[in-house]
Design a protein around this motif. Structure first.
Motif, PDB file in Angstrom:
ATOM      1  N   ARG A 133      55.342  75.226  -7.133  1.00 13.68           N
ATOM      2  CA  ARG A 133      54.535  74.030  -7.394  1.00 13.68           C
ATOM      3  C   ARG A 133      55.339  72.764  -7.127  1.00 13.68           C
ATOM      4  O   ARG A 133      56.561  72.726  -7.353  1.00 13.68           O
ATOM      5  N   ARG A 188      51.768  70.982  -9.436  1.00 22.49           N
ATOM      6  CA  ARG A 188      50.608  71.134  -8.557  1.00 22.49           C
ATOM      7  C   ARG A 188      50.895  72.189  -7.503  1.00 22.49           C
ATOM      8  O   ARG A 188      51.902  72.140  -6.800  1.00 22.49           O
ATOM      9  N   THR A 189      49.989  73.165  -7.378  1.00 24.16           N
ATOM     10  CA  THR A 189      50.123  74.179  -6.342  1.00 24.16           C
ATOM     11  C   THR A 189      49.316  73.789  -5.110  1.00 24.16           C
ATOM     12  O   THR A 189      48.314  73.063  -5.208  1.00 24.16           O
ATOM     13  N   ASP A 210      45.376  78.446  -3.002  1.00 21.97           N
ATOM     14  CA  ASP A 210      43.983  78.489  -3.452  1.00 21.97           C
ATOM     15  C   ASP A 210      43.745  79.507  -4.561  1.00 21.97           C
ATOM     16  O   ASP A 210      42.682  79.508  -5.177  1.00 21.97           O
ATOM     17  N   ASP A 211      44.726  80.370  -4.826  1.00 25.74           N
ATOM     18  CA  ASP A 211      44.515  81.455  -5.797  1.00 25.74           C
ATOM     19  C   ASP A 211      45.128  81.146  -7.156  1.00 25.74           C
ATOM     20  O   ASP A 211      45.281  82.027  -7.989  1.00 25.74           O
ATOM     21  N   MET A 212      45.482  79.891  -7.391  1.00 24.08           N
ATOM     22  CA  MET A 212      46.103  79.512  -8.662  1.00 24.08           C
ATOM     23  C   MET A 212      45.444  78.230  -9.178  1.00 24.08           C
ATOM     24  O   MET A 212      44.829  77.480  -8.415  1.00 24.08           O
ATOM     25  N   ALA A 213      45.571  78.011 -10.487  1.00 30.95           N
ATOM     26  CA  ALA A 213      45.089  76.751 -11.065  1.00 30.95           C
ATOM     27  C   ALA A 213      45.795  75.599 -10.362  1.00 30.95           C
ATOM     28  O   ALA A 213      47.019  75.612 -10.193  1.00 30.95           O
ATOM     29  N   LYS A 214      45.026  74.587  -9.953  1.00 33.37           N
ATOM     30  CA  LYS A 214      45.582  73.504  -9.144  1.00 33.37           C
ATOM     31  C   LYS A 214      46.710  72.783  -9.868  1.00 33.37           C
ATOM     32  O   LYS A 214      47.780  72.546  -9.305  1.00 33.37           O
ATOM     33  N   TYR A 215      46.483  72.407 -11.124  1.00 27.84           N
ATOM     34  CA  TYR A 215      47.498  71.696 -11.915  1.00 27.84           C
ATOM     35  C   TYR A 215      47.750  72.436 -13.227  1.00 27.84           C
ATOM     36  O   TYR A 215      46.817  72.964 -13.848  1.00 27.84           O
ATOM     37  N   ILE A 216      49.004  72.474 -13.630  1.00 29.54           N
ATOM     38  CA  ILE A 216      49.336  72.904 -14.993  1.00 29.54           C
ATOM     39  C   ILE A 216      50.353  71.915 -15.552  1.00 29.54           C
ATOM     40  O   ILE A 216      51.099  71.271 -14.810  1.00 29.54           O
ATOM     41  N   GLY A 251      45.831  65.403 -17.452  1.00 28.71           N
ATOM     42  CA  GLY A 251      44.887  66.498 -17.290  1.00 28.71           C
ATOM     43  C   GLY A 251      43.990  66.693 -18.488  1.00 28.71           C
ATOM     44  O   GLY A 251      43.397  67.753 -18.675  1.00 28.71           O
ATOM     45  N   THR A 252      43.890  65.682 -19.323  1.00 30.43           N
ATOM     46  CA  THR A 252      43.046  65.765 -20.499  1.00 30.43           C
ATOM     47  C   THR A 252      42.245  64.477 -20.627  1.00 30.43           C
ATOM     48  O   THR A 252      42.601  63.460 -20.038  1.00 30.43           O
TER      49      THR A 252
END
Length: 558
Positions: free
Chosen positions: A191, A209-210, A213-219, A274-275
Motif C-alpha cells: 500500500r 491505499r492499495t 482491485d481485490d483489497m479494501a481501497k483504504y485502511i 475515512g470516517t
C-alpha cells in the motif's frame, strides 16, 4: 509530567530573540527587535521583542507574552507541548516525574520515525508508484513534505526491523505490524502510505491505499490509546498555521485532496480519516474559530455525510461545497482548474440552509401529508438553534415549502437568548469542565467562590449548587464524571490552576455577553442608566479578554 524544576531551568535558558528569530525575521530597533506580526496581517511592523525582559508585544493586535506563549500561539500547542518543543529547539533535556512513561513515549516516537523513513525510501525506489503519483498530479515536493511511502511485503519489513534492531513487539503495539499464529506480518503490505500526525506534529498512525482491485481501497491504523481517528484530521499539523492566519479551514474527504489542495496553495485543507465528521472533531476544528468549509463529493454518500456534518456545524460560520460529476478537489487541481476551485470555495452554501434544503428535498411536496412531515422535521431542526437564527431561516422554510411564514413559530427561552449572544465563544463543555476540575480537587471551589456564584451558570446551575451542598452524587455531577468528552488534562498543579482560571474567565465572559444583551434590550431603563451599565459591562469584557480574571457582577448589581 515534566518536573516543575525542569521547566524553570528551561525558562532560565531561553533567549526570546533566538526563539522568535527562528520563526520570523527580526530586525534591530534600538534596544528592541521588531517585525511584522505573525498573528495578524500588517505591512508596518508593530511586533516588538524586548530581549531584556524576554517578552514580546504587538501594538497592532495586542498579542504578547514570553517564549512559551509565542510557541503556544505560533505552533498551536498546549503548555506542555510548547515546553517540549522549546526543549527540542534549545537542546535541553527535560526531566519527567514518570520516567518510564516518558521513555515509552520516546520509544514510540523513534519506532514511528524509523518506519516512516523506511516506507518513504521504498516509495522513492519504486518507479511505477512514483509515476502513478505524478500522474495524479502529486509533485515530488508534496511526496517529500507529506512523507508519503510504500509498505513492501512481509519479508522486507521484518528484515528492516532485524537490521536496525527495531523491536517487532513495539511495532505490533503501535499497529504497524500485526501478529498472528506465531508470525509477524505487515498490516499495510503493498500500500501507498500516508503518515498521520497529531496536532503536535508527532506521528500517531498511518493510512494505506492499495492500487489492487481485490483489497479494501483504504485502511487506517486501528483505534488505540494514542490513535483516535474521530479526533484527528489528516494534514492538520501542516495546515494549522495557515488555518489561524487565514481564519479558514477546508475539510475534505481524502488524503489526496489535502495534498493536492496544499500543493495548489489552499494550505488550510485537512481531511477526516475515512470516517464521518463527529462532535469529537469539533474541539480541533474550533481552534481559532475559523470559517469552516466542508468540501465533499456530490454523490449520494457525500451528500449524506455533508448533511450530518452540517447539523453538527450548524451554528458555525461557513458552509458546504459539493463536487459534481465524479470530480473532487484533487482532480480539479490536477486539471489546473484553480480559479474555478477558488470560486467554489468562495461561495459555500450555509450549513443551516444546506440542512433545511436536504430535509425538505426528501419529501414529495405535492402531497399535503408529506409537506406537513417536511415542515415538522424542519421545525425540529430549526428549534435546536438560537431565536435569532430561527427567525432568520423562517422565510427560507416558507419559500421551500410554499407556505405562509406564520405557520413557522420561533421557540424562545432565556437559555437560548443568552446562548445566541455568545455563539462566538466555545461553551459546550466550559461549565462542565469547571465542575470537573472542582470534583477532582475540591480546593478549587474556594478559588471559584472568589469570583462566581450559581447565578453565572447557564446549564449547570443545579450541579454547582449541589457542589456547595456537598452532594457529590447529584445526577448532574455524576453525568460529568461519566462523560468521556469532559477530560481534565493530567497537568502539574501550576498548569492546572492556569487552565482552571482560564475556564472561570471564559464563563464570566459568556455571562457578561448575556448581561450586555439583556440590558441593551431593557426598555425600562433610561438612556443614561443604559449607557452607564453598558459601559461598565464592556469594560469588564475588555479586561476578561485581556486575561484579567474579575468577579462576575449579577444583573442586580447594575
Amino acid at each position: 509530567m515534566i518536573k516543575s524544576s525542569s521547566i524553570e531551568a528551561l525558562k532560565m535558558r531561553l533567549d526570546i530573540v533566538d526563539i522568535i528569530g527562528g520563526y520570523i525575521d527580526l530586525k534591530k530597533a534600538g534596544s528592541h527587535y521588531s517585525a511584522c506580526c505573525p498573528f495578524h496581517a500588517e505591512k508596518t511592523p508593530s511586533f516588538m521583542v524586548n530581549p531584556v525582559k524576554n517578552v514580546y508585544h504587538c501594538y497592532g493586535c495586542g498579542a504578547g507574552g514570553d517564549s512559551i506563549t509565542f510557541i503556544m500561539e505560533y505552533e498551536k500547542l498546549d503548555f506542555i507541548g510548547a515546553i517540549e518543543r522549546l526543549a527540542e529547539i534549545s537542546g535541553f533535556e527535560l526531566e519527567y516525574e514518570d520516567v518510564a512513561s516518558h521513555r515509552k513515549k520516546n520509544e514510540n516516537q523513534h519506532a514511528f520515525d524509523e518506519m516512516i523513513n523506511f516506507y518513504h525510501n521504498k516509495l522513492l525506489e519504486n518507479r511505477s508508484l512514483i509515476e502513478y503519483l505524478h500522474g495524479r498530479g502529486v509533485s515530488q515536493d508534496s511526496i517529500d513534505r507529506f512523507k508519503l511511502g510504500y509498505c513492501p511485503g512481509n519479508v522486507e519489513n521484518l528484515s528492516f526491523c532485524d537490521r536496525n534492531h527495531i523491536d517487532k513487539n513495539k511495532l505490533v503495539e503501535l499497529a504497524i505490524l500485526g501478529y498472528d499464529q506465531g508470525r509477524y506480518y505487515a498490516r499495510f503490505q503493498d500500500r501507498i502510505m500516508f503518515p498521520i500526525y497529531g496536532v503536535n506534529a508527532k506521528p500517531v498512525g498511518f493510512g494505506g491505499r492499495t492500487l489492487r482491485d481485490d483489497m479494501a481501497k483504504y485502511i487506517n491504523s486501528p483505534q488505540s490509546p494514542f490513535f483516535n481517528k474521530s479526533k484527528l484530521l489528516y494534514g492538520y499539523h501542516l495546515a494549522k498555521e495557515h488555518i489561524y492566519r487565514e481564519g479558514k479551514i477546508i475539510i475534505t474527504e481524502g488524503y489526496l485532496d489535502v495534498i493536492m489542495l496544499h500543493q495548489a496553495g489552499f494550505k488550510c485543507a485537512v481531511a477526516t480519516l475515512g470516517t464521518a465528521l463527529t462532535t469529537e472533531h469539533i474541539p480541533l476544528i474550533s481552534k481559532g474559530d475559523p470559517y469552516v468549509i466542508l468540501s465533499y463529493d456530490g454523490d449520494k454518500a457525500g451528500i449524506k455525510a455533508a448533511f450530518r456534518a452540517s447539523q453538527i456545524l450548524a451554528q458555525k460560520e461557513g458552509g458546504v461545497v459539493l463536487f459534481e460529476n465524479g470530480l473532487d478537489p484533487a482532480d480539479m487541481v490536477a486539471q489546473n482548474r484553480l480559479a474555478e476551485l477558488d470560486e467554489k470555495f468562495s461561495k459555500p452554501m450555509a450549513f443551516i440552509e444546506f440542512v433545511l434544503r436536504h430535509i425538505i428535498g426528501e419529501y414529495d411536496l405535492k402531497n399535503p401529508l408529506q409537506k406537513e412531515k417536511a415542515l415538522n422535521e424542519s421545525l425540529k431542526f430549526l428549534h435546536t438553534l438560537s431565536p435569532i437564527l430561527q427567525d432568520s431561516y423562517r422565510a427560507l422554510i416558507a419559500q421551500l415549502l410554499d407556505i405562509n411564514p406564520t405557520f413557522i413559530g420561533v421557540k424562545n427561552n432565556k437559555a437560548q437568548k443568552i446562548q445566541s449572544t455568545v455563539s462566538n465563544i466555545p461553551n459546550t463543555s466550559n461549565e462542565a469542565l469547571i465542575l470537573a476540575y472542582i470534583l477532582e480537587d475540591d480546593s478549587l471551589l474556594d478559588v471559584a467562590l472568589d469570583y462566581i456564584d450559581g447565578g453565572v451558570f447557564f446549564e449547570y446551575r443545579d450541579g454547582f449548587d449541589a457542589l456547595l451542598r456537598g452532594e457529590f452524587t447529584h445526577p448532574s455531577l455524576t453525568a460529568i464524571l461519566n462523560n468521556p468528552q469532559v477530560m481534565i488534562p493530567n497537568d502539574d498543579k501550576e498548569v492546572k490552576m492556569q487552565r482552571f482560571t482560564k475556564e472561570l474567565a471564559l464563563l464570566i465572559l459568556r455571562y457578561n455577553y448575556g448581561l450586555l444583551d439583556s440590558i441593551q434590550k431593557d426598555s425600562s431603563l433610561s438612556f443614561m442608566q443604559k449607557s452607564t451599565r453598558i459601559k461598565a459591562i464592556k469594560n469588564n469584557i475588555l479586561k476578561l479578554k485581556q486575561g484579567e480574571l474579575i468577579p462576575y457582577e449579577s444583573i442586580s448589581t447594575f
